[in-house]
Design a protein around this motif. Structure first.
Motif, PDB file in Angstrom:
ATOM      1  N   ALA A  70       0.712  -1.255   0.034  1.00  0.00           N
ATOM      2  CA  ALA A  70       0.138   0.096   0.132  1.00  0.00           C
ATOM      3  C   ALA A  70       1.349   1.060   0.124  1.00  0.00           C
ATOM      4  O   ALA A  70       1.399   1.398   1.557  1.00  0.00           O
ATOM      5  CB  ALA A  70      -0.684   0.124   1.743  1.00  0.00           C
ATOM      6  N   GLN A  71       1.057   1.884  -0.807  1.00  0.00           N
ATOM      7  CA  GLN A  71       2.181   2.800  -0.781  1.00  0.00           C
ATOM      8  C   GLN A  71       1.933   3.360  -1.385  1.00  0.00           C
ATOM      9  O   GLN A  71      -0.039   3.998  -2.353  1.00  0.00           O
ATOM     10  CB  GLN A  71       3.330   2.612  -2.491  1.00  0.00           C
ATOM     11  CG  GLN A  71       4.332   1.819  -1.945  1.00  0.00           C
ATOM     12  CD  GLN A  71       4.760   0.239  -2.916  1.00  0.00           C
ATOM     13  OE1 GLN A  71       4.767   0.961  -4.284  1.00  0.00           O
ATOM     14  NE2 GLN A  71       5.528  -0.556  -2.240  1.00  0.00           N
ATOM     15  N   SER A  72       2.544   4.998  -1.999  1.00  0.00           N
ATOM     16  CA  SER A  72       1.225   6.048  -1.945  1.00  0.00           C
ATOM     17  C   SER A  72       0.764   6.324  -4.062  1.00  0.00           C
ATOM     18  O   SER A  72       0.134   7.165  -4.357  1.00  0.00           O
ATOM     19  CB  SER A  72       2.614   7.834  -2.355  1.00  0.00           C
ATOM     20  OG  SER A  72       3.721   7.211  -3.150  1.00  0.00           O
ATOM     21  N   ASP A  73       1.612   5.406  -4.611  1.00  0.00           N
ATOM     22  CA  ASP A  73       0.876   5.344  -6.097  1.00  0.00           C
ATOM     23  C   ASP A  73       0.318   3.493  -5.906  1.00  0.00           C
ATOM     24  O   ASP A  73       0.547   2.966  -7.820  1.00  0.00           O
ATOM     25  CB  ASP A  73       2.025   5.983  -6.626  1.00  0.00           C
ATOM     26  CG  ASP A  73       3.472   5.304  -6.832  1.00  0.00           C
ATOM     27  OD1 ASP A  73       3.660   3.960  -6.101  1.00  0.00           O
ATOM     28  OD2 ASP A  73       4.513   5.218  -7.854  1.00  0.00           O
ATOM     29  N   TYR A  74       1.103   2.973  -5.439  1.00  0.00           N
ATOM     30  CA  TYR A  74       0.653   1.763  -6.241  1.00  0.00           C
ATOM     31  C   TYR A  74      -0.175   0.200  -5.075  1.00  0.00           C
ATOM     32  O   TYR A  74       0.537   0.899  -3.636  1.00  0.00           O
ATOM     33  CB  TYR A  74       2.137   0.493  -6.301  1.00  0.00           C
ATOM     34  CG  TYR A  74       2.247  -0.440  -6.109  1.00  0.00           C
ATOM     35  CD1 TYR A  74       1.616  -1.286  -7.834  1.00  0.00           C
ATOM     36  CD2 TYR A  74       2.313  -1.748  -5.752  1.00  0.00           C
ATOM     37  CE1 TYR A  74       1.374  -2.611  -7.619  1.00  0.00           C
ATOM     38  CE2 TYR A  74       2.372  -2.840  -5.615  1.00  0.00           C
ATOM     39  CZ  TYR A  74       2.174  -3.679  -7.080  1.00  0.00           C
ATOM     40  OH  TYR A  74       2.318  -5.118  -7.565  1.00  0.00           O
ATOM     41  N   LEU A  75      -0.705  -0.295  -5.114  1.00  0.00           N
ATOM     42  CA  LEU A  75      -1.613  -1.064  -4.302  1.00  0.00           C
ATOM     43  C   LEU A  75      -1.736  -2.544  -4.653  1.00  0.00           C
ATOM     44  O   LEU A  75      -1.695  -2.804  -5.591  1.00  0.00           O
ATOM     45  CB  LEU A  75      -3.185  -0.472  -3.970  1.00  0.00           C
ATOM     46  CG  LEU A  75      -3.925  -1.508  -2.956  1.00  0.00           C
ATOM     47  CD1 LEU A  75      -3.218  -1.478  -1.761  1.00  0.00           C
ATOM     48  CD2 LEU A  75      -5.683  -1.359  -3.109  1.00  0.00           C
ATOM     49  N   ARG A  76      -1.723  -3.504  -3.387  1.00  0.00           N
ATOM     50  CA  ARG A  76      -1.261  -5.146  -4.057  1.00  0.00           C
ATOM     51  C   ARG A  76      -2.787  -5.688  -3.128  1.00  0.00           C
ATOM     52  O   ARG A  76      -1.852  -5.132  -2.172  1.00  0.00           O
ATOM     53  CB  ARG A  76       0.331  -5.394  -4.258  1.00  0.00           C
ATOM     54  CG  ARG A  76       0.030  -6.685  -5.002  1.00  0.00           C
ATOM     55  CD  ARG A  76       1.302  -7.620  -5.175  1.00  0.00           C
ATOM     56  NE  ARG A  76       1.274  -9.078  -4.801  1.00  0.00           N
ATOM     57  CZ  ARG A  76       0.954 -10.134  -6.234  1.00  0.00           C
ATOM     58  NH1 ARG A  76       1.309  -8.718  -7.251  1.00  0.00           N
ATOM     59  NH2 ARG A  76       1.257 -10.945  -5.848  1.00  0.00           N
ATOM     60  N   VAL A  77      -3.302  -6.423  -3.312  1.00  0.00           N
ATOM     61  CA  VAL A  77      -4.134  -7.328  -2.826  1.00  0.00           C
ATOM     62  C   VAL A  77      -4.092  -8.589  -3.312  1.00  0.00           C
ATOM     63  O   VAL A  77      -4.898  -9.002  -4.211  1.00  0.00           O
ATOM     64  CB  VAL A  77      -5.798  -6.648  -2.124  1.00  0.00           C
ATOM     65  CG1 VAL A  77      -6.646  -7.161  -1.130  1.00  0.00           C
ATOM     66  CG2 VAL A  77      -5.513  -5.030  -1.907  1.00  0.00           C
ATOM     67  N   LEU A  78      -4.386  -9.366  -1.955  1.00  0.00           N
ATOM     68  CA  LEU A  78      -4.495 -10.675  -1.911  1.00  0.00           C
ATOM     69  C   LEU A  78      -5.310 -11.168  -1.310  1.00  0.00           C
ATOM     70  O   LEU A  78      -5.652 -10.715   0.006  1.00  0.00           O
ATOM     71  CB  LEU A  78      -2.805 -11.836  -1.330  1.00  0.00           C
ATOM     72  CG  LEU A  78      -3.271 -13.107  -1.969  1.00  0.00           C
ATOM     73  CD1 LEU A  78      -3.389 -13.953  -2.801  1.00  0.00           C
ATOM     74  CD2 LEU A  78      -1.878 -13.915  -1.009  1.00  0.00           C
ATOM     75  N   LEU A  79      -6.285 -12.162  -2.467  1.00  0.00           N
ATOM     76  CA  LEU A  79      -7.169 -13.680  -1.267  1.00  0.00           C
ATOM     77  C   LEU A  79      -7.138 -14.394  -1.424  1.00  0.00           C
ATOM     78  O   LEU A  79      -7.351 -15.047  -2.786  1.00  0.00           O
ATOM     79  CB  LEU A  79      -8.832 -13.266  -1.785  1.00  0.00           C
ATOM     80  CG  LEU A  79      -9.032 -11.265  -1.183  1.00  0.00           C
ATOM     81  CD1 LEU A  79      -8.710 -10.573  -1.925  1.00  0.00           C
ATOM     82  CD2 LEU A  79     -10.730 -11.717  -1.139  1.00  0.00           C
ATOM     83  N   ALA A  80      -6.708 -15.413  -0.729  1.00  0.00           N
ATOM     84  CA  ALA A  80      -6.091 -16.446  -1.375  1.00  0.00           C
ATOM     85  C   ALA A  80      -6.533 -17.349  -0.280  1.00  0.00           C
ATOM     86  O   ALA A  80      -7.249 -17.982   0.961  1.00  0.00           O
ATOM     87  CB  ALA A  80      -5.161 -16.767  -0.496  1.00  0.00           C
ATOM     88  N   ALA A  81      -7.878 -19.284  -0.929  1.00  0.00           N
ATOM     89  CA  ALA A  81      -8.430 -20.181  -0.211  1.00  0.00           C
ATOM     90  C   ALA A  81      -7.477 -21.296  -0.787  1.00  0.00           C
ATOM     91  O   ALA A  81      -7.543 -21.314  -1.906  1.00  0.00           O
ATOM     92  CB  ALA A  81      -9.317 -20.060  -0.627  1.00  0.00           C
ATOM     93  N   PRO A  82      -6.728 -22.098   0.426  1.00  0.00           N
ATOM     94  CA  PRO A  82      -6.610 -23.177   0.306  1.00  0.00           C
ATOM     95  C   PRO A  82      -7.385 -24.435  -0.627  1.00  0.00           C
ATOM     96  O   PRO A  82      -6.561 -25.241  -1.547  1.00  0.00           O
ATOM     97  CB  PRO A  82      -5.605 -23.535   1.130  1.00  0.00           C
ATOM     98  CG  PRO A  82      -6.525 -22.537   2.367  1.00  0.00           C
ATOM     99  CD  PRO A  82      -7.300 -21.969   1.674  1.00  0.00           C
TER     100      PRO A  82
END
Length: 293
Positions: free
Chosen positions: A134-146
């Motif tokens: 979660a940066q000032s110009d970039y977002l990365r989100v992960l949702l994981a179900a095994p």
């Protein structure tokens, strides 16, 4: 619910199990590399879609420019409870429950048929939710179900968003899952019956009359659901500038309008039926959330 129908619905919840680690610089380079297909494509918007199938893995990816500033889109896509408001827009998502915060955040997603049904009749998925950057110009989100039914596993949804300029952002949505023999048989049963006339978005040739011939089979299922989830993200973000009370109806109508841009691939319900079903499901979701508080 029959095994092949159950399996088809699973694809709604999957994401890139093999997606390599990325960052703002890598996504910016990808944006530059996709300049031509983003500008010239059949989607009626700056969007590029690709899918892969191999080694018991199905994966779909969408890259798209959004008419939303990162200062708005980034924060809106970080909260686990906001994701329930987003995911419920999808035709087959019957309910969503968010719990926990930060490293303990969870999403319980219920996937079912294209009509209103009790949550007990839908298939539940337990997703771990994590904001990886979660940066000032970039977002990365992960949702994981095994785990999933029929021996499926490694479900992952990965979302990246990058600031382009003061009014635009660049989005990458990826999802995939792994499957075994039982799941493969179930999917082949679906494709031979209820899904036999369904197609994806990739053009693989032309018919005798010169019309586009679209991809079919398992990759087509991935492509359709990748697009449905992208449209949910787009509709969710597109209503943020409105007063809170007006957002829900705009999101629902925008999602259905987005789907109807591509009737060959995505048409399922008329607008009135979709709106009636979703309003009931959202009320149920809101009642459950209030009970848990």
């Amino acid at each position: 619910m029959t095994p092949f129908r159950q399996f088809c619905l699973l694809l709604l919840c999957s994401a890139s199990g093999l997606l390599q680690a990325s960052d703002a610089a890598a996504l910016r380079a990808r944006h530059l590399a996709l300049a031509e297909p983003l500008a010239n494509n059949p989607f009626q918007r700056p969007l590029y879609l690709e899918s892969t199938h191999g080694d018991s893995l199905l994966q779909g990816d969408i890259y798209a420019e959004l008419e939303q500033p990162f200062s708005l889109a980034g924060p809106a896509l970080q909260g686990v409870r906001q994701w329930c408001e987003l995911l419920i827009l999808h035709l087959n998502v019957k309910g969503c429950q968010a719990s926990g915060t930060q490293a303990q955040a969870r999403l319980k997603l219920y996937v079912g048929r294209k009509f209103d049904q009790p949550l007990a009749d839908a298939y539940p998925f337990e997703f771990h939710y994590r904001v990886e950057a979660a940066q000032s110009d970039y977002l990365r989100v992960l949702l994981a179900a095994p785990q999933g039914p029929l021996g499926t596993q490694d479900y992952r949804i990965v979302l990246e968003v990058l600031a382009l300029d003061a009014r635009r952002s660049f989005l990458h949505l990826s999802y995939a899952y792994r499957y075994g023999v039982a799941a493969n048989l179930a999917m082949q049963g679906y494709l031979a019956t209820g899904g036999r006339d369904k197609v994806g978005f990739s053009i693989v040739g032309k018919t005798a009359s010169g019309a586009p011939q679209y991809l079919d089979g398992m990759r087509a299922v991935v492509e359709r659901n990748t697009m449905r989830y992208y449209l949910a993200i787009d509709a969710y973000l597109g209503a943020l500038a409105l007063p809170v009370a007006a957002r829900q109806d705009k999101r629902l109508n925008d999602w259905h309008s987005g789907v109807e841009r591509y009737p060959r691939q995505l048409h399922e319900l008329e607008r009135a039926a979709y709106l009636s079903m979703k309003r009931q499901e959202i009320r149920r979701q809101q009642r459950q959330a209030a009970t848990r508080q």
